[in-house]
Design an enzyme around this catalytic site. Structure first.
Site, PDB file in Angstrom:
ATOM      1  N   GLU A   1      -1.119  -8.579   5.044  1.00  0.00           N
ATOM      2  CA  GLU A   1      -1.055  -8.751   6.508  1.00  0.00           C
ATOM      3  C   GLU A   1      -2.455  -8.765   7.115  1.00  0.00           C
ATOM      4  OE1 GLU A   1      -0.594  -5.993   4.968  1.00  0.00           O
ATOM      5  OE2 GLU A   1      -1.184  -4.260   6.172  1.00  0.00           O
TER       6      GLU A   1
ATOM      7  N   CYS B   1       0.837  -1.205   0.000  1.00  0.00           N
ATOM      8  CA  CYS B   1       0.000   0.000   0.000  1.00  0.00           C
ATOM      9  C   CYS B   1       0.872   1.255   0.000  1.00  0.00           C
ATOM     10  CB  CYS B   1      -0.963  -0.052   1.179  1.00  0.00           C
ATOM     11  SG  CYS B   1      -2.365   1.052   0.960  1.00  0.00           S
TER      12      CYS B   1
ATOM     13  N   HIS C   1      -3.685  -5.566   1.085  1.00  0.00           N
ATOM     14  CA  HIS C   1      -2.907  -5.778   2.308  1.00  0.00           C
ATOM     15  C   HIS C   1      -2.834  -7.261   2.676  1.00  0.00           C
ATOM     16  CE1 HIS C   1      -2.500  -1.601   3.907  1.00  0.00           C
ATOM     17  NE2 HIS C   1      -3.504  -1.388   3.066  1.00  0.00           N
TER      18      HIS C   1
END
Lengths: 713, 223
Positions: B198, B85, B196
């Site tokens: 994560e 990002c 993302h």
């Protein structure tokens, strides 16, 4: 300040305060800073039980989650600033509540934003709505705290006004607790963060008055300027400082600025403070000591540390590139002294600032309730009106602008009954806020109880055991006897409902004088709740193919204050009554059903009634249903009343047939009304079709908020 | 054990969860303030957030900090460099990846779960995916609209798709050229992704698809 208060100050001080002293007293004695009209009533609220670590009285409350984890929670309103400057007003509201959580020593982990506006047809209301949402988004996203829920409502009575509440939770380890008060003299007071400017001068005084017609031109200077970048640095620096164990007290600078933070920090346990106002770093030249002492510029924190620890703490602020200054110290003598370039410019007994007398206004009961006939409207017409109401439409447009995933712990995302945040590998924290001004307007007592009941239902619907509550009470001028009465009734309702559930309020906020040009708002208590849920246990909120649909709870012809009445323009009616026994029994039954794994999907029945709850579950799962509303346990045989009544204590559950017997045993009022199947929503009455709609059509309407805002997508 | 640095700039806000995900994938991870040296690390991750509040352009100021010289050395040495990002924005601003990330087609912040088609499993970050596989991750950005003059020269790793893997205009959340969601440098050791991973590294958070990206990266760094 009222004339009798000014007189009292002169008597207590035995002299005339100077200009600076008056200004400091003015902010401290404002309604918004001292809650002088609400304190006598708030005493009624239960504030203690086995979950409560710290109740009301400091910047935020603390709830025990487990032995290693405490949850910090607070709620705030930024109504006045947001009505005048929606972007900055809403953004600084987020910043303020986040610092309240931070200054207990906790990491802020989630926000909720209950927001209310006038009808979207009017350009000015759309401007307020879009500005508030962007303000919340830009601030919350940049500081990396996910906005995981809230409420968005539109109501004629809020035309040209806005209610912007914000709740925040943080997570901390018990050993990191920092109080907001000092317990020793000789501590250095460090001001860190943003420079002080002329923004937010008299912010609290402004928040303690009704808005005039020209508020936008007159009051913009009372609105603070948001700076989420500095706030983010402040969060990290503050936590790093707290973890050293060398921070003796911590307070954010909110309403009342440096005056409020320093006097409360020093005065709470009977100490005093000296402030060298000329040392405060300034954003603009030529500011007077008065402006410095009462400015409400944002993103500032006040730390109390021992002189020998200044260097270590200062290094942390330096690392994060934050400006910091020792602006004063705590002293033995309980006085508040301000110096300006060596000259003593204010010297007051500290309790004159912090010990503000309460006011009890005249109470005058009113009743907006009166029996009305349910209008003769077809089921299909009623459904279209309610399902298409901006209050029922999906708020995806709002929450997709919020980074609701940041921090990587959002298990249940916006759009569900409650958000769930992962706290450890096994458990999550459920978090939700509710309020219903239409019910509260008709009956403030039952409206307030209903808000608590709805919070509990929402928590329970995601499988969470309720832990604690916070309340935000938005009212018009307490000087209006009817308003003050509705406030007192609201507090009574909040207290009774919480006691019934064995819950306590750990923090709260009161906002009075919410009116524009003499038009008072409806009583608007907003209640936020915390719950604890085993992550494995969380049920779905969506239909899946091949399940039975059950309704828990008794439906009564309670359309007063309902979405249907609002859409039809029907005034009056009776607000739905909360039966605390039934509410509690059903909540326990639902939790039991979830724990035993009997139900696949659960959804609470709230605004819009059963019809809306069923349609929402169908859209969420992209699976149709057939439901015969004549089978709903009910005190009425009018299909429109059964479908759209907003009676409390009700849930919809979807489950495999083999669990039916076991499930039935858990509830007093329970019935199977149909099953999940196909791709249409089919409502029946005694087998006769009332309405059939494809789920795709329901979805298209449900997702049409952007179109109401004039957008293509 | 291999060690990854998670670089924290002022305004970075996805560092903790990124650190957590890398650890879960089996490596050591450490959040590193941007004024610290990277010399003891085997790989570097630039996490999401709003470095320098996205003043000027997203990622522009962070890309010009001294630490980026070390990141460039990592890239040149063939060690893994991952930008998520804002990290992706920083990598394009620093010239480590081609193209640019423009404001979304609807110029607003957008947080939403998306489907992605895995286009390239030959990079160190995607070896544990199947070619053409459809995975899920959330996006959260205001400037994720990827642009390049000549997409044929770009190594496209993920593309926004529907749940069946169709790369359609409807599945494009932000207007990116060719629905591009993630790209790698020619060598494959520098990856920029707008979605993302994560946030998709835990079964309770909606998907574990992102964890495989970190696992691939860790496995490769170990060799």
């Amino acid at each position: 300040m009222f004339p009798h208060e000014e007189k009292l100050i002169r008597e207590r001080l035995k002299r005339e305060p100077n200009e600076l002293e008056w200004a400091m007293l003015e902010v401290m004695w404002s309604e918004h800073a001292s809650y002088k009209s609400s304190r006598p009533w708030l005493k009624l609220l239960p504030t203690d039980n086995e979950h409560v670590i710290l109740g009301p009285g400091e910047d935020a409350g603390i709830v025990k989650f487990d032995d290693e984890t405490w949850i910090v929670v607070g709620i705030e309103s930024h109504n006045h600033p947001s009505a005048v400057e929606p972007y900055g007003g809403a953004a600084t509201g987020v910043g303020g509540i986040v610092r309240d959580i931070l200054c207990m020593g906790a990491r802020p982990i989630a926000l909720l934003d209950p927001i209310r506006f006038g009808p979207l047809e009017k350009e000015r209301n759309r401007y307020l709505f879009e500005g508030v949402v962007k303000g919340i988004a830009d601030y919350g996203n940049r500081i990396g705290v996910p906005t995981v829920g809230g409420e968005t409502e539109f109501d004629e009575s809020l035309d040209n006004y806005t209610l912007v509440n914000v709740a925040c939770v943080g997570v901390m380890r018990p050993e990191h607790l920092v109080h907001s008060y000092v317990t020793e003299p000789g501590l250095k007071l460090i001001l860190v963060g943003n420079r002080t400017g002329r923004d937010g001068i008299h912010g609290v005084t402004f928040a303690s008055e009704e808005l005039s017609e020209n508020a936008e031109e007159e009051d913009r200077s009372a609105v603070q300027i948001p700076d989420p970048f500095t706030e983010k640095l402040l969060i990290e620096a503050t936590l790093e400082a707290v973890y050293t164990g060398k921070v003796k007290a911590l307070k954010d600078l909110g309403g009342g600025g440096l005056t409020c933070a320093a006097s409360e920090m020093a005065g709470k346990k009977g100490f005093g403070a000296v402030i060298y106002a000329d040392r405060v770093p300034l954003r603009e030249p030529g500011m007077t000591p008065t402006e410095v002492m009462i400015s409400e510029s944002q993103e500032r924190m006040l730390f109390a540390v021992r002189p020998e620890d200044i260097e270590e703490i200062g290094r942390i602020f330096d690392k994060y590139e934050l400006e910091w200054t020792v602006v004063g110290e705590t002293i033995e003598e309980p006085r508040f002294v301000v110096y300006w370039w060596g000259e003593k410019v204010a010297d007051l007994p500290i309790e004159l600032l912090t010990d503000v007398p309460t006011i009890e206004w005249e109470l005058k009961p009113y009743s907006a309730e009166r029996p009305v006939e349910t209008p003769d409207v077809s089921f299909g017409e009623a459904f279209d009106l309610v399902w298409g109401s901006p209050n029922i439409l999906s708020k995806r447009w709002v929450w997709e602008q919020y980074d609701h995933e940041v921090q990587g712990r959002t298990v249940l995302k916006p759009g569900r009954d409650a958000a769930v945040l992962k706290i450890n590998d096994e458990y999550g924290l459920a978090f939700v806020a509710d309020g219903n001004p239409n019910h509260s307007y008709l009956n403030p007592y039952h409206g307030a109880m209903g808000a608590v009941a709805e919070v509990v239902r929402n928590l329970v619907s995601v499988g969470a055991e309720p832990l604690a509550l916070v309340d935000n009470l938005n009212f018009a001028s307490p000087e209006r006897p009817e308003v003050y009465w509705s406030f007192a009734e609201t507090v009574r309702g909040l207290a009774d409902a919480a006691r019934a559930f064995g819950l306590a309020y750990v923090s709260g906020n009161v906002s009075f004088y919410n009116e524009v040009v003499d038009r008072p708002i409806k009583p608007t208590p907003v209640v936020a709740g915390l719950g604890k849920v085993k992550l494995e246990d969380i049920p779905s909120g969506a239909f899946e193919e091949g399940l039975l649909i059950g309704v828990v709870g008794l439906t009564k012809p309670e359309l007063g204050g309902s979405e249907l009445f609002a859409r039809l323009g029907v005034e009056g009616g009776l607000a739905p009554r909360v039966d605390l026994e039934e509410e509690k029994a059903n909540a326990n039954g639902i939790l039991e059903a979830i724990r035993r794994g009997l139900v696949k999907a659960v959804h609470d029945v709230g605004r819009g009634g059963l019809a809306v709850a069923l349609a929402e579950m169908a859209v969420a799962g992209n699976v149709g249903f057939t439901a015969d509303l004549s089978k709903v346990p009910s005190e009425t045989t009018n299909p429109v009343e059964v479908a759209f009544s907003e009676s409390h204590s009700r849930y919809i559950v979807a489950f495999p047939e083999e669990n039916l017997e076991e499930l039935k045993g858990l509830f007093k009022h329970f019935a199977i009304i149909g099953r999940t199947e196909g791709s249409d929503a089919v409502f029946l009455w005694n087998g006769r079709e009332l309405l059939r709609k494809p789920i795709s059509e329901l979805r298209a309407v449900h997702e049409s908020l952007p179109r109401l805002l004039g957008e293509e997508e | 054990m291999v060690r990854f640095a998670v670089v924290v700039f002022p305004g970075t806000n996805c560092d903790f969860e990124t650190e957590r995900a890398i650890r879960k994938a089996g490596a050591e991870a450490e959040r590193v303030w941007y004024k610290t040296s990277l010399k003891d690390f085997d790989g570097v991750v630039l996490p999401g957030g709003f470095s320098y509040a996205d003043y000027l352009r997203a990622g522009a100021i962070a890309a010009r900090q001294e630490i980026m010289e070390e990141v460039k050395e990592f890239a040149e040495e063939g060690r893994p460099v991952l930008g998520i990002c804002n990290g992706f924005q920083i990598l394009t601003e620093a010239g480590l990846l081609p193209g640019a990330l423009r404001p979304n087609r609807v110029p607003r912040f957008l947080c939403r779960w998306v489907h992605l088609r895995v286009n390239d499993t030959e990079t160190p970050f995607t070896s544990l995916y199947e070619p053409g596989e459809v995975i899920r991750m959330p996006i959260a950005h205001a400037e994720g609209n990827y642009y390049t003059d000549d997409p044929s020269k770009v190594r496209i790793v993920f593309q926004y798709s529907d749940e069946n893997g169709n790369v359609s205009e409807e599945a494009n959340p932000n207007g990116s050229v060719l629905n591009i969601a993630a790209i790698a440098n020619e060598r494959g050791n520098v990856l920029g992704t707008m979605p993302h991973p994560e946030r998709a590294s835990d079964r309770f958070l909606g998907s574990g698809d992102g964890l495989r990206l970190f696992r691939s990266m860790v496995e490769w760094a170990r060799r």
